[in-house]
Design an enzyme around this catalytic site. Structure first.
Site, mmCIF file in Angstrom:
data_model
loop_
_atom_site.group_PDB
_atom_site.id
_atom_site.type_symbol
_atom_site.label_atom_id
_atom_site.label_comp_id
_atom_site.label_asym_id
_atom_site.label_seq_id
_atom_site.Cartn_x
_atom_site.Cartn_y
_atom_site.Cartn_z
ATOM 1 N N GLY A 105 2.581 2.766 10.330
ATOM 2 C CA GLY A 105 2.995 3.025 9.359
ATOM 3 C C GLY A 105 4.261 2.614 8.984
ATOM 4 N N TYR A 115 1.504 6.111 1.825
ATOM 5 C CA TYR A 115 2.515 4.714 1.399
ATOM 6 C C TYR A 115 2.231 3.432 0.337
ATOM 7 C CZ TYR A 115 2.978 5.358 6.594
ATOM 8 O OH TYR A 115 2.983 6.458 7.838
ATOM 9 N N GLY A 161 -0.477 5.081 14.164
ATOM 10 C CA GLY A 161 -1.535 4.297 13.233
ATOM 11 C C GLY A 161 -1.687 3.535 13.968
ATOM 12 N N ASP A 185 2.662 10.155 15.928
ATOM 13 C CA ASP A 185 3.286 11.136 15.061
ATOM 14 C C ASP A 185 3.520 12.197 14.373
ATOM 15 O OD1 ASP A 185 0.995 8.691 13.999
ATOM 16 O OD2 ASP A 185 -0.902 10.974 14.324
ATOM 17 N N SER A 190 3.746 13.316 10.958
ATOM 18 C CA SER A 190 1.848 12.617 10.955
ATOM 19 C C SER A 190 1.452 13.496 11.489
ATOM 20 C CB SER A 190 2.033 11.547 10.577
ATOM 21 O OG SER A 190 1.181 11.403 10.414
ATOM 22 N N TYR A 287 -39.032 -3.508 9.972
ATOM 23 C CA TYR A 287 -39.258 -3.799 8.702
ATOM 24 C C TYR A 287 -40.085 -5.410 9.387
ATOM 25 C CZ TYR A 287 -37.684 -1.335 4.903
ATOM 26 O OH TYR A 287 -37.185 -0.490 4.197
#
Length: 314
Positions: A105, A115, A161, A185, A190, A287
């Protein structure tokens, strides 16, 4: 988080060793408005290429980036003629020639609620009327749950991230020269308490996963390969070629089997959601059988079903 520009991942021959071969791809129709993401389809194979397109900031994402990323990944998910998604980052940086897959981020527009949408790249351009987002987590779930094989091509920095995105992908191939892995992080207050950490521990073991998060060190492609978080290491200029080779091998196999395999691998860690996804694909298989057709037809024709032709397997 944006990785420091002075660290490894910089290339003095960045343009000449670019792994992207424009002749192998065509732009996907209907996505001309993309700014932060590029979306291509291979000219021959059932493979698409999704790439972060903010190389000047090490492909850090903002909310608009994530909006576009989710949109194109969901399109790939719903395209019946797509079997493999290659997720990577465009580059090199026009500033210093550095390479990045995704550095997480963009901290410049991170607020207390997540954010934030902004007209520019600084805090004073934030749209205060819109709440902050953490919807990169929705992208993680989309990658995890989509019935396609997602291969991450780490061509430079995978940080914060971006590191978690590589973790959640089905497979990871990394550039020998420029791939760098760093979980930032804890450096920025974070933490990824979901797939980015727990699934990483499944890949490399608890001790290495805790090392990666607690110490926040930088690791090469070879080191991550030895740990078990990277499937293969390739020469930088050949990274996407190798990715396409892997994709072609995957696409040469049964689509239904590949879907069932992905959901089977996910089932143990994904709990009831994983069970539902696997069971949904099993229902689709059912199916397709004459037995299921008999059940449907009997209902519509208002008659008792005749199950006698169908064995009770053991």
């Amino acid at each position: 988080m944006v990785a420091p520009a002075g660290e490894q991942g910089r290339s003095s021959t960045a343009l000449s060793d670019n792994p992207f071969d424009a002749k192998a791809w065509r732009l996907v129709d209907g996505f001309d408005d993309l700014t932060d993401i590029t979306y291509h389809r291979h000219v021959d194979d059932a493979t698409v290429r999704v790439a972060f397109n903010r190389p000047e900031v090490r492909n850090a994402f903002r909310p608009h980036t994530v909006d576009e990323l989710y949109r194109v990944l969901d399109h790939a998910r719903m395209s019946p003629d797509v079997g493999v998604v290659l997720l990577t980052g465009n580059g090199p940086s026009p500033k210093d020639g550095g390479w990045a897959f995704c550095s997480g981020g963009d901290q410049r527009i991170r607020g207390r609620s997540g954010y934030q949408y902004a007209s520019g790249d600084t805090a004073d351009t934030v749209d205060v009327a819109r709440a902050g987002r953490l919807h990169i987590l929705e992208v993680q779930r989309l990658i995890r749950f989509m019935p396609k094989v997602v291969i991450c091509l780490v061509n430079g920095w995978a940080a914060g991230g971006g590191h978690s995105l590589h973790v959640v992908c089905d497979l990871t191939l990394a550039s020998r020269e420029y791939a760098r892995f760093k979980q930032t992080d804890a450096d920025v207050g974070s933490f990824d308490g979901g797939y980015g950490s727990a699934y990483l521990a499944r890949q490399v073991g608890q001790k290495f996963a805790r090392e990666i998060f607690f110490l926040g060190r930088t690791y090469t492609a070879e080191q991550m390969h030895q740990m078990g978080a990277v499937n293969a290491v390739a020469e930088h200029a050949e990274l996407e070629t190798v990715g396409l080779q892997w994709a072609a091998e995957i696409n040469a196999k049964s689509p239904q089997a590949q879907r069932m395999l992905k959901f089977a691998f996910n089932l143990l860690d994904d709990g009831l959601v994983g069970q539902q996804l696997f069971a949904g694909e099993a229902t689709r298989l059912a199916y397709m059988t004459d037995e299921a057709v008999e059940g449907r037809d009997a209902f519509l024709q208002k008659r008792p079903p005749d199950w006698s032709p169908f064995p009770r397997y053991f």
